[in-house]
Design an enzyme around this catalytic site. Structure first.
Site, PDB file in Angstrom:
ATOM      1  N   TYR A   4     -17.916  30.686  46.763  1.00  0.00           N
ATOM      2  CA  TYR A   4     -17.038  29.535  46.308  1.00  0.00           C
ATOM      3  C   TYR A   4     -15.840  30.009  45.030  1.00  0.00           C
ATOM      4  CZ  TYR A   4     -20.612  26.156  47.382  1.00  0.00           C
ATOM      5  OH  TYR A   4     -21.212  25.453  48.276  1.00  0.00           O
TER       6      TYR A   4
ATOM      7  N   ASN B 208       0.985  11.344   6.204  1.00  0.00           N
ATOM      8  CA  ASN B 208       0.221  10.670   6.988  1.00  0.00           C
ATOM      9  C   ASN B 208       0.736  10.845   8.222  1.00  0.00           C
ATOM     10  OD1 ASN B 208      -0.890   7.038   5.816  1.00  0.00           O
ATOM     11  ND2 ASN B 208      -1.694   9.126   5.570  1.00  0.00           N
TER      12      ASN B 208
ATOM     13  N   HIS C  14      -3.513  16.539  -2.618  1.00  0.00           N
ATOM     14  CA  HIS C  14      -4.019  16.617  -1.212  1.00  0.00           C
ATOM     15  C   HIS C  14      -3.790  18.245  -0.637  1.00  0.00           C
ATOM     16  CE1 HIS C  14      -4.223  12.407  -1.465  1.00  0.00           C
ATOM     17  NE2 HIS C  14      -4.445  12.433  -0.203  1.00  0.00           N
TER      18      HIS C  14
ATOM     19  N   PHE D 275      -2.110   6.778  12.036  1.00  0.00           N
ATOM     20  CA  PHE D 275      -2.327   8.201  11.769  1.00  0.00           C
ATOM     21  C   PHE D 275      -3.796   8.690  12.610  1.00  0.00           C
ATOM     22  CE2 PHE D 275      -3.796   5.099   8.281  1.00  0.00           C
ATOM     23  CZ  PHE D 275      -5.025   5.162   8.766  1.00  0.00           C
TER      24      PHE D 275
ATOM     25  N   ARG E 177     -13.253  30.768  47.893  1.00  0.00           N
ATOM     26  CA  ARG E 177     -13.149  29.466  49.045  1.00  0.00           C
ATOM     27  C   ARG E 177     -12.474  28.402  48.144  1.00  0.00           C
ATOM     28  NH1 ARG E 177     -17.810  26.791  51.578  1.00  0.00           N
ATOM     29  NH2 ARG E 177     -18.742  28.714  51.168  1.00  0.00           N
TER      30      ARG E 177
ATOM     31  N   TYR F 237       0.830  -1.082  -0.003  1.00  0.00           N
ATOM     32  CA  TYR F 237      -0.047  -0.071   0.146  1.00  0.00           C
ATOM     33  C   TYR F 237       0.873   1.468  -0.137  1.00  0.00           C
ATOM     34  CZ  TYR F 237      -3.073   3.773   1.494  1.00  0.00           C
ATOM     35  OH  TYR F 237      -3.726   5.113   1.729  1.00  0.00           O
TER      36      TYR F 237
ATOM     37  N   GLU G 169     -12.572   5.530   5.113  1.00  0.00           N
ATOM     38  CA  GLU G 169     -11.866   6.312   6.195  1.00  0.00           C
ATOM     39  C   GLU G 169     -13.147   6.821   6.992  1.00  0.00           C
ATOM     40  OE1 GLU G 169      -9.932   9.397   4.390  1.00  0.00           O
ATOM     41  OE2 GLU G 169      -8.396   7.910   3.424  1.00  0.00           O
TER      42      GLU G 169
END
Length: 512
Positions: free
Chosen positions: A281, A196, A84, A330, A284, A54, A416
């Protein structure tokens, strides 16, 4: 400029913080070269073979079943990067981009990615010579790696995209040339190795963590100032109370507050005869809230330190086993969880700080301070609207603190089908920190003004130092004036760590 030598698998948060805040150059320790070279040789052998691997001699994602001829592997990697480069939005800050580049060095340096050493050297030289890729902020879903942001980074290395150099944004090839560098064509799997990974998400999460810790330290100081401003009690800081509960951050916060308030004339003036039994609060319970936030930040820090040292691309080269294996490192789920934890801490530190601001401007709760902390209320509004601003920022941070890691959506033709959304989970931390710094800046202004109304009584020595630091840049508010610059100045003093440092005491450390 000093260049940090980074040992893959063993880099510390302190080193990463220096890389971020000081924008230092970084190089891999040369001991990493042997493992890198062995993995690169394994990839070269796989690319020349007949067995489909791959991303080496196949397509990507849903196209993994498509074989690619050996003669086309270089084109495959180049096409991968260019296709990409789909990021959108404003470019990320330079410090974040440089940290992302250093994190990519660390991942590649583990010797499981299969890239050639010369590409690592190019990335090192870009850091050393100030060539910073222009990386759009949006486009990653935090799985299959931070694909789009890392592609924009890698594009510059092959002479594409854009980069900042000497204050100018230039085409990638021109920026490299002006820095005395040359682009390098990608070999088998190298484009995939670079895009990746979780380095974009992790860089933003780390930056958010480092800045959140500075804010937490400042919050301890501003909350001590607020305590004296409203003549609050230090009895809730008694160490036995916190030891009985046992949480480290709570114990540490209480101890630091005790040290900050030790010797305050204001505190001593109302130990006897004070008709109030308990403080609200927000006074405190400061150790319980800020201390818990510090504990959460430290949990996130442990996750992010591991991630910064991890090999997170795909497939990974397991040289000792003689295997190249597709996996899922990834996927940025750990980073997404860490970012959500940091966001919760930021929101809560701001929420309790805002209530302290509200306390100080309210004459019914502030123990005789003038309304809105102005000496002539009515004619002047003092810090009335500054408090409203803190309420707006607090509310915004509450919305931003909504978890992002639970918001998965399928991508890439359902290949994905579960993603982490760590990228925008980490990116939103920057906005949250800016909001928190401004809340704490307003608290600083109000608390100092309140303490000055207690004259001739004085606060403690450490807090007097903090007041002096503020008054170098911001004068007391005697009459109404244009306040926006004061708010920005105070926020800057919080963000830079100046206010916490002015106290002159040993501050809590992120790593204990």
């Amino acid at each position: 400029m000093t260049s940090l030598s980074l040992k893959p698998g063993a880099v510390t948060l302190a080193e990463l913080a220096r890389l971020y805040f000081e924008e230092l150059p970084a190089r891999l320790h040369r001991d990493a070269k042997g493992a890198v070279d062995r993995a690169a040789a394994a990839i070269a052998a796989a690319a020349a073979g007949d067995v489909p691997v791959y991303g080496v001699n196949t397509g990507f994602g849903k196209l993994a079943s498509v074989r690619v001829a050996p003669k086309d592997t270089a084109t495959l990697q180049r096409n991968l990067i260019l296709s990409h480069c789909c990021g959108v939005g404003a470019p990320i800050p330079r410090a974040h981009a440089r940290l992302m580049m250093a994190l990519k060095l660390l991942s590649l340096g583990r010797g499981a990615s299969g890239v050639r050493w010369e590409l690592i050297e190019l990335l090192e030289e870009m850091l050393a010579r100030g060539v910073t890729p222009v990386i759009p902020a949006q486009g990653s879903v935090g799985a299959s790696g931070d694909l789009a942001p890392l592609a924009h980074m890698t594009a510059v290395m092959i002479g594409e995209g854009e980069a900042e150099f000497e204050g100018r944004v230039l085409p990638g090839a021109e920026a490299l040339m002006k820095a005395g560098l040359s682009p390098i064509p990608l070999g088998p799997k190298e484009g995939l190795a670079f895009i990746n990974g979780t380095q974009f998400s992790t860089a933003f999460a780390l930056a958010g963590l480092f800045e959140a810790w500075r804010a937490a330290q400042a919050a301890l100081v501003t909350s001590a100032l607020s305590t004296d401003a409203v003549m609050g009690s230090t009895a809730p800081l008694q160490p036995e109370i916190h030891t009985l509960r046992g949480h480290a951050g709570q114990i540490e916060s209480a101890a630091f507050l005790r040290a900050l308030l030790d010797g305050s004339e204001i505190r001593e003036s109302h130990r006897e005869g004070d008709t109030r039994v308990q403080d609200p609060y927000c006074i405190r319970c400061q150790p319980q809230v800020t201390g818990a936030a510090m504990d959460i930040l430290r949990m996130a820090a442990r996750t992010l330190e591991i991630e910064a040292n991890a090999a997170t691309d795909n497939p990974l080269v397991l040289t000792e086993a003689g295997m190249i294996v597709s996996g899922g490192n990834f996927h940025a789920e750990p980073v997404g969880f860490a970012a959500d934890m940091i966001a919760l801490a930021l929101a809560e530190i701001g929420a309790i700080a805002q209530r302290r601001v509200a306390l100080m401007v309210d004459p019914t709760l502030s123990h005789d301070l003038p309304p809105f902390l102005t000496p002539d209320p009515g004619l002047n509004s003092g810090y009335m609207i500054a408090e409203v601003t803190t309420a707006a920022l607090m509310s915004e941070n509450k919305h931003l603190a909504h978890p992002t890691v639970t918001d998965s959506t399928p991508t890439s033709a359902n290949q994905e089908d579960h993603v982490s959304m760590a990228a925008h989970g980490a990116r939103r931390l920057r906005r949250m920190v800016e909001n928190l710094d401004r809340i704490l800046g307003v608290e600083l202004l109000c608390a100092v003004q309140g303490i000055e109304f207690r004259a001739p009584l004085r606060t403690s020595g450490p807090l007097q130092n903090v007041i002096a630091r503020l008054r170098r840049d911001v004068s007391p508010l005697a009459e109404d004036r244009y306040l926006a610059p004061d708010l920005e100045t105070a926020a800057r003093l919080v963000a830079t760590g100046d206010i916490a440092a002015a106290a002159g005491l040993a501050l809590p450390e992120l790593v204990t």
